[in-house]
Enzyme design. Sequence first.
Site: not given
Length: 248
Positions: A141, A154
């Site tokens: 990401s 995350y």
Amino acid sequence: MLLQSKVAVITGSATGIGQGIAQLFSEQGAAVLMLDRNEEQNRTTAEKIRASGARALALAVDVRDRASIRRAVERAQNELGPVDILINNAGIFPRQPFLTMTPEQWDEMQDVNVKSIFHTTQAVLPQMVARKSGKIVNISSVTFHLGTGKMPHYVASKGAVIGLTRALSRDFGEYNIHINCVTPGAIRTESEKHFVSADDEREFLAHQSIKRRLEPLDIARACLFLSCELSDGMTGQSLNVDGGWYMH
Ligand code: NAD
């Protein structure tokens, strides 16, 4: 067609980016093994793919469950053929400030987003090594590059995905196995609607150089490039697909 006669395993294939990858790869000639814990939606996606004439096998698998991943990969090998491509896409992204985060929340994030890649990659690599051929694409990401707030577990998990990609690409390059990574920016998916407001969307577009929301197909196309011979000179890399937000 760029993936004629190839067999691809895709995790998190029921919705969003994974669904887009399964659809594009089947359009490009691949037979797809679709692994997702959302059994019903995964089956619906696979039925659409089969209706277009491609081969698709949807199996209900939690990517934290090593034994069921192994069974699924064995079944794919028997029914579809040896695995040429693995796309590690399944992931979760709940927001949680660090000081109120529980150890269980931390562990769940790492188990789904990182340890699952350990399981799936160990399941497919031995036969890739034996055949001296393979493509693995891990979905990280852009939040790792940006250090996005309110979801440190995350961001840490997505950094680990990049680290694992680099380390494995060194270890398995001699077997002609290419292992790369895509770092998506803000992608418009169904699940995004639960936490992205109109203000957030305006902010995304303000940051992006390209002034449109990115779609799962944008990420699927980058995965296609990294899964076919067009990227044969690349391994250990992170391809950033974010509409020109973060640049490196
Ligand atoms: P999504 O929620 O639409 O799809 C994720 C899929 O993974 C779902 O079908 C879900 O059922 C499946 N999944 C989740 N946990 C699982 C588990 N334990 N076992 C099996 N399947 C599981 O999300 P998405 O936006 O398509 O995200 C896909 C990947 O892209 C994720 O790794 C995510 O972190 C990454 N990503 C997304 C964006 C974005 O803006 N959408 C940005 C950067 C990175």
